[in-house]
Design an enzyme around this catalytic site. Structure first.
Site, short mmCIF file in Angstrom:
data_model
loop_
_atom_site.label_atom_id
_atom_site.label_comp_id
_atom_site.label_asym_id
_atom_site.label_seq_id
_atom_site.Cartn_x
_atom_site.Cartn_y
_atom_site.Cartn_z
N CYS A 306 3.78 -36.39 -21.25
CA CYS A 306 3.16 -36.41 -19.85
C CYS A 306 2.76 -34.45 -19.77
CB CYS A 306 4.39 -36.55 -19.29
SG CYS A 306 3.33 -37.27 -17.76
N HIS A 426 6.20 -40.89 -21.79
CA HIS A 426 7.75 -41.03 -21.38
C HIS A 426 7.91 -41.71 -23.28
CE1 HIS A 426 7.43 -39.43 -17.27
NE2 HIS A 426 5.94 -39.55 -17.68
N GLU A 428 11.48 -41.73 -23.39
CA GLU A 428 12.72 -42.25 -23.58
C GLU A 428 12.92 -43.72 -22.54
OE1 GLU A 428 11.67 -42.11 -18.78
OE2 GLU A 428 10.64 -41.20 -21.03
#
Length: 481
Positions: A306, A426, A428
């Site tokens: 990011c 992202h 995660e």
């Protein structure tokens, strides 16, 4: 002066009748004060207050995730923004503090986060959640943390307006309804472009994060982390806790440092790798970070996500562009140009890399092409099955590795002459899909010196972090429950 696009919502100045108050008091929502949203272009929406009382200004954007509103709420990357959730009902499963994503400055202890966003807009706020993990309702959480929120807004109309006219500054209020006064307050508010919001969400001091810091409450679903093998320094530009957890689970022991930590200090720690985190706002305004990254490239393996991706890009001399309405949600399709697999990804950013600004194409490594696409749409590389490579003046060859299939923007790069790579999204899954979990594994392989560190079977790796992938998963769940 603008249009009220929320059909059926009463004027914010009109007080509800006694009958209306008695009826509302007997519902799950109860009586609520009026609220208003005004955009910079003069468009006005009316609704009801469902959070803290007050007035807040920020960039009005939207997130298309179907779930994960609490992770969105506590994501530091939303600093300076008023977030519109596009899913119709928000708050139905309440709040579990174990899912918090930020340790925002000002909290009494790390893990007890204060949300960084300016406000929230929803269509229907659930005041009576149903979930065995919930300890407080979303409206109560918003009030406790001073976040102004509005419900009853026609979010479909609002999102269409933002898509057509672009994300823009706005003001929400439960106390000011004079349009002229709102307009004046909005004009005085700082713009997102040019403002360094990273310094408002980064940690103030170094701290460590290891396997012992993983939340025990998530053990019913998460597999045990790999044994600690790598010492990694993490630049905190507003990092989410889920990313720290993802790094730990592939065997990293972390030292988290502030956003402007000198590169010399990081190198003195002799880390196996350096991670550059997500964060809010305009990347061009975070010069103190990308100036350090420029000194780190080639000296230590780097992985950025990011804002971290933007920091690596800027360190290479690239240009950034502000996207019309950004990418925010858990359903963004990204093509991996190396594996030719499509990942459904979680994203939260309003700026993007202009890939041609990194350098001229190397024809022999770019399918014979000598010119970048004239219209800037990078999806042509997916159609041709090519991961193009440019010659960068500062750091040699750089490959485009990922592109967004919705709009053809750059989503990832790989430095071929230095151990560094980055993605705009992202990995995660907090919230979101797990397709991009392999990127944590790729970082571990990069630190091991594997030249093919990105060549990973995504379909297998995406399940590696969950107990549900093991044969004795049911027994594990029973034991941990």
């Amino acid at each position: 002066m603008g249009t009220n696009l929320s059909a059926g919502i009463m004027s914010a100045k009109a007080a509800p009748s006694d009958l209306a108050q008695r009826i509302m008091s007997r519902t799950g929502k109860g009586c609520a004060n009026a609220a208003i949203l005004m955009l910079a272009d003069g468009t006005v929406f009316y609704g009801r207050a469902c959070g803290a009382a007050g007035t807040a200004c920020g960039e009005v954007c939207f997130n298309t995730s179907l779930e994960g509103y609490f992770e969105v709420l506590t994501d530091p990357s939303y600093a300076g923004q008023i977030v519109t959730m596009t899913y119709p009902q928000i708050g139905n499963y309440g709040i579990d503090p174990d899912d918090v994503q930020s340790a925002y400055p000002g909290s009494t202890e790390r893990g007890a986060a204060t949300p960084a966003l300016r406000g929230m807009i929803v269509h229907d706020m659930c005041h009576t959640p149903s979930n065995w993990r919930s300890s407080i309702s979303l409206p109560e959480y918003l009030k406790d943390n001073g976040i102004v929120a509005v419900e009853g807004v026609d979010t479909r109309a609002l999102v269409r307006h933002l898509r057509d006219h672009g994300a823009q500054q706005g003001i929400i209020s439960t106390e000011v309804f004079d349009l002229t006064e709102l307009e004046e307050k909005l004009a005085e508010a700082p713009a997102l472009v040019g403002e360094n919001l990273v310094k408002t969400v980064s940690c103030a001091d170094e701290y460590s994060y290891a396997a012992a810091d993983l939340p025990a409450a998530h053990a019913f679903a998460d597999a045990a982390p790999a044994p600690a093998k790598y010492r990694v320094v993490v630049y905190d530009c507003g990092i989410k806790r889920g990313i720290l957890e993802g790094l730990v689970r592939v065997g990293c022991e972390l030292t988290v440092v502030p956003w402007n930590t000198p590169a010399s200090h990081v190198l003195e720690m002799n880390p196996d790798g350096v991670f550059l985190s997500n964060g809010p706002g305009d990347p061009d305004a975070v010069e103190e970070t990308y100036a350090q990254v420029q000194q780190l490239i080639g000296k230590v393996p780097l992985f950025g996500i990011c804002l971290g991706h933007q920091m690596i890009s800027l360190a290479c001399g690239a240009k950034m562009e502000k996207l019309k309405f950004g990418h925010r949600g858990g359903n963004q399709p990204v093509m991996n140009l190396i594996s030719h697999r499509v990942e459904i990804t979680a994203q939260n950013h309003g700026f993007g890399l202009v890939f041609p600004s990194l350098g001229k194409l190397i024809p022999e490594l770019s399918g014979g092409e000598t010119e970048h696409p004239a219209d800037g749409d990078l999806r042509v590389w997916a159609q041709r099955g090519i991961a193009p490579v440019v010659q960068n003046e500062r750091f040699g060859r750089i490959r485009l590795t990922h592109i967004n299939l919705n709009d053809g923007t750059a989503e990832g790069i790989q430095l071929l002459d230095s151990p560094a790579f980055s993605v705009q999204y992202h990995p995660e899954a907090a919230p979101g899909p797990t397709d991009a979990h392999y990127l944590f594994t790729a970082f571990a392989r990069l630190m091991d010196g594997d030249v093919d560190y990105l060549d990973i079977d995504i379909s297998k790796d995406r399940l590696a972090g969950w107990v549900f992938d093991s044969e004795d998963a049911s027994a594990t769940v029973k034991t941990q429950a």
